[in-house]
Structure formats: C-alpha cells, structure tokens
Design an enzyme around this catalytic site. Structure first.
Site, short mmCIF file in Angstrom:
data_model
loop_
_atom_site.label_atom_id
_atom_site.label_comp_id
_atom_site.label_asym_id
_atom_site.label_seq_id
_atom_site.Cartn_x
_atom_site.Cartn_y
_atom_site.Cartn_z
N HIS A 230 49.70 66.01 97.17
CA HIS A 230 50.23 65.58 98.25
C HIS A 230 51.42 64.81 98.28
O HIS A 230 51.27 63.66 99.31
CB HIS A 230 48.97 65.47 99.16
N HIS B 116 32.79 62.98 100.12
CA HIS B 116 34.22 62.94 101.47
C HIS B 116 34.49 64.20 101.62
O HIS B 116 34.19 64.89 100.52
CB HIS B 116 35.13 62.44 99.80
N GLU C 237 37.36 65.32 101.91
CA GLU C 237 39.80 65.85 101.75
C GLU C 237 39.51 66.51 100.95
O GLU C 237 38.56 67.32 100.25
CB GLU C 237 40.09 64.63 101.22
N ASP D 26 40.49 68.58 98.00
CA ASP D 26 39.77 68.30 96.97
C ASP D 26 38.57 68.27 96.28
O ASP D 26 38.17 68.75 95.69
CB ASP D 26 41.06 67.66 96.39
N HIS E 12 37.97 56.48 100.90
CA HIS E 12 39.19 55.54 101.83
C HIS E 12 40.19 56.65 103.29
O HIS E 12 40.51 56.75 103.76
CB HIS E 12 41.18 56.05 100.80
N ASP F 208 36.12 58.98 95.23
CA ASP F 208 37.55 58.66 95.01
C ASP F 208 37.62 57.12 94.21
O ASP F 208 38.19 56.76 93.67
CB ASP F 208 39.08 58.78 95.78
N TYR G 89 46.46 54.53 90.27
CA TYR G 89 45.10 55.43 91.68
C TYR G 89 44.66 54.35 92.68
O TYR G 89 45.67 55.19 93.61
CB TYR G 89 44.16 55.48 91.18
N HIS H 17 37.71 61.66 90.06
CA HIS H 17 38.90 62.25 89.43
C HIS H 17 38.49 61.71 88.74
O HIS H 17 38.55 60.14 88.35
CB HIS H 17 40.32 61.45 90.42
FE1 FEO Z 1 40.23 61.18 99.18
FE2 FEO Z 1 39.83 62.80 95.68
O1 FEO Z 1 40.52 63.29 97.69
#
Ligand code: FEO
Length: 404
Positions: A24, A78, A80, A82, A145, A164, A196, A229
C-alpha cells in the site's frame, strides 16, 4: 510450507510473500509474511487470517494439523486487508466457528463481508476465552494502529499475539528471531523493526508507551511475542519492547540525514560540502537522494538520525515535487524529537527552502534557521558557505541531542 510449532500446540500457519515490494505504497525490499496462528486444543482456535491471495496457503498449512471444519473459534485481532481478507474462505470451511473481535472490529467486518450468517462475539480488554487447556486474554490496543486493533495473550504459555505491533516486513525461510540472526544478522533484524516502526507506528509513540505500560501493570510475563508480520520473538522478546519504548521516548542517533533531490546537480553539489561540515563536527551523516530511494527508506533514515537537512531545488517558485512528497508523507507521520533545516539552489526567484521550513513548522519540529540558498550553481565561495552551514547545523544537532 507446513505448520510450525511456536510452543505447546500453538502453531504458525501463515504465508510468506517473497515478492511484495509495494505494500500500500510502503516499499518492502525484503517482502513480508502474513502470520497467523492456530491453537490445537480441545476447542481449536485460529488467531487471525491472511491476505486473500494467500488463503490457499494458510488453509494448506492448517490442513497439516486438522480438518479446518473443526475450527471452533476465530480470533480477529485486526481487520486491515492483509489480515482479514481470507476470513470468508476460512468461514466457508468452518461455518460454525465463533469469531471474537472488538466492537470497532465488528463494525468494519460488517462493511467488508456479509456477516449475517456468522457467529460473532464482541470482546473487550480483560475478556477471556478458554480453549480447553489454555486461556486467551484479550487486550484492546485502539490506534495501534487501527481503531479496531487488539492483541491476544495466551496465559499458560506466556505468548503475546501482538498483531502488527513488533512486526517487520521480512520474508524469510525461518520463523524465529534466533534463527534469523544466524542466517542474516542482528542488524538486519533491528533495521526491520526500525523501518516498520518509522513507516507505520511513528505517529503513535505516546499510545505505544501507554499500552506497554498497561501490559506491564497487568503483570503479564511474556516469553514469546508473535506478530502478524515477519519474525517471531522467542529468544529475546524484551529486546523489541525496549526498542519500541526507546523510539517512543525519542531515541535517535546523534547523526544527520541529508535528504535531497536535484534537477541539474546544483543542490546535489551543495550536499558534499554540507556533509563534510557535518562530519568535521564529528557526526555521522547519511545522504539520501529521493528519486533514487524508496520513500519508506527515506522515512526510516530520517527517523534514525536526530537531525535532518532537506535539500530542494526551486521549481516554478515552489519545492521540488519529490521533496514536497517526502515532506507531506513525513507530516502525516507526525515526527517528534528531531531538528531540521533546509537548503537548495534556485535560478530565478527561489521559494523552495521557504516552503520546506513552512512544512517543518507545521510538523512542530525544532528548526535551524535561516536555511541556505545558492543561485544557479555553487561557486567556491558558496561551497565554503555550505561547509559552514553543515558545521553549524551539526553543532545545533549536538546541543539538541543532549535533551534526550
Ligand atoms: Fe495493519 Fe498488517 O496490517
């Protein structure tokens, strides 16, 4: 791939994205992973899903342990894309599973999917879920986040599924910090953490401190931090917590990043004597040319140094577009505890250095004024001014650095 046990029947069942380079808009030269985990207990519990493109991968990994239809609980930390876009595929295979999610997470989930057929249980900080032999404690982490974000702590194993937070965009054949340090280096891993944090979490330093403090007040012992991640922290989870606290408290190198762009090499020619002046004051200096460097790397280099000098030519009376893009991006990240200045060349009326200072003022950064402008191309005399400008800026950086 196959499932990887992180401890006592808790397995990584995620996916490795070796090729992603534009996440992104965040450039990821080392790829990433989408980590999710499964607890093989009486009530089989999946923690998070993965990016849609990798649904087949996580399902394949889950199948090495169990028939997915036996999944009883799905925790969504979360929403998001991904981490949640393969949820539909999981729920197709495990339609009777109950989803555990925060209230704000559920609102998002309702927008992303037709959730009418799913069992969804909204949870908040302090709520628990017993899976048989394990107790999951939910900890909301709003704005870390996203508004919906939470973490899940597995009490009996002292494992924090941190979503994250504490992650890194690193694709690797190994899953754990001690393994990565052996096949890459500790610097590579540290750099992944800083990168990150700088690109995703920089705006949230105060929240990070508060949330880590909340976790510490709860007296939760943490032996493993498993983010969504990159690498799982099992040999030294305290290290990444300390790194986060240091960064949230304003830690930076006593150094300067010169971040610049150039049209006909005049602004670039200014960077050399400025860099020399900085070095002669005893500071390290990192020079970054914007159009030759991914934005996320420029942001990371800004974040690593206490001081930043931005170099910009004037184009049509305003900042050079790539420099404006960098400063706009940086302003969104709400940087703190850094000192900045600007320089650049111009041909007609100037204006870029003025614009750069206006951006710094909007960010509330400490600034060193005035900046330095050179007409057309630096002469020998201009180069001496650049050198003095670099030395003077380095002196100001050293003074400012003493505050931290
Ligand atoms: Fe906030 Fe890895 O997505």
């Amino acid at each position: 791939m196959k499932a990887v046990e992180i401890t006592n029947n808790i397995f990584w069942v995620g996916a490795i994205d070796w090729g992603v380079r534009d996440f992104h808009g965040y450039i990821t030269p080392s790829g990433t992973t989408y980590n999710n985990y499964i607890i093989m207990d009486k009530d089989i519990t999946l923690l998070d899903t993965v990016k849609y493109d990798y649904s087949h991968e996580t399902i394949k990994n889950i199948k090495t342990l169990t028939d997915p239809s036996k999944i009883k609980n799905v925790v969504i930390n979360h929403i998001e894309n991904d981490h949640v876009t393969s949820l539909e595929d999981i729920m197709y295979l495990a339609p009777h599973a109950t989803i555990y999610i925060t209230e704000k997470g559920k609102k998002g989930l309702d927008k992303f999917f037709d959730t009418s057929k799913w069992n969804i249980k909204v949870v908040k900080t302090g709520d628990t879920l017993n899976t048989g032999s394990k107790t999951l404690l939910f900890l909301e982490t709003p704005m870390l986040h996203w508004p919906d974000s939470m973490m899940t702590y597995i009490k009996e194993d002292k494992v924090l599924i941190s979503q994250d937070a504490f992650g890194q965009h690193i694709a690797s054949s190994v899953r754990f910090d001690d393994e990565l340090i052996n096949c890459e280096s500790i610097t590579f891993l540290d750099d992944g953490v800083i990168d990150y944090y700088a690109n995703i979490l920089m705006p949230f330093g105060q929240l990070i401190k508060a949330k880590i403090s909340d976790i510490q007040k709860l007296g939760l012992e943490i032996e493993i931090i498993a983010p969504d991640h990159g690498i799982i922290w099992r040999s030294n989870p305290k290290k990444v917590i300390d790194m986060y606290l240091d960064m949230a408290n304003g830690k930076a190198d006593e150094s300067v990043a010169i971040i610049y762009d150039t049209m006909w090499h005049s602004t670039e020619a200014m960077t050399i004597p400025i860099m020399q002046g900085i070095k002669d004051e005893g500071l390290k200096c990192k020079v970054v040319k914007l159009r030759a460097t991914p934005m996320s790397v420029a942001i990371k280099e800004f974040w690593k140094s206490r001081g930043c000098l931005v170099g910009t030519p004037t184009l049509n009376n305003i900042m050079y577009p790539s420099v404006a893009e960098f400063l706009t991006h940086l302003r969104g990240l709400r940087p703190k505890n850094r000192i900045a200045g600007a320089f650049g060349s111009y041909g007609w009326g100037g204006g870029a250095v003025r614009d750069a200072y206006e951006e710094f003022k909007k960010m509330g950064l400490e600034i060193v004024e005035p900046g330095l402008q050179v007409l057309y191309k630096p002469s020998h005399e201009d180069e001496q001014k650049c050198y003095a400008f670099g030395r003077d800026f380095a002196i100001k950086v050293k003074e400012y650095h003493k505050k931290f």
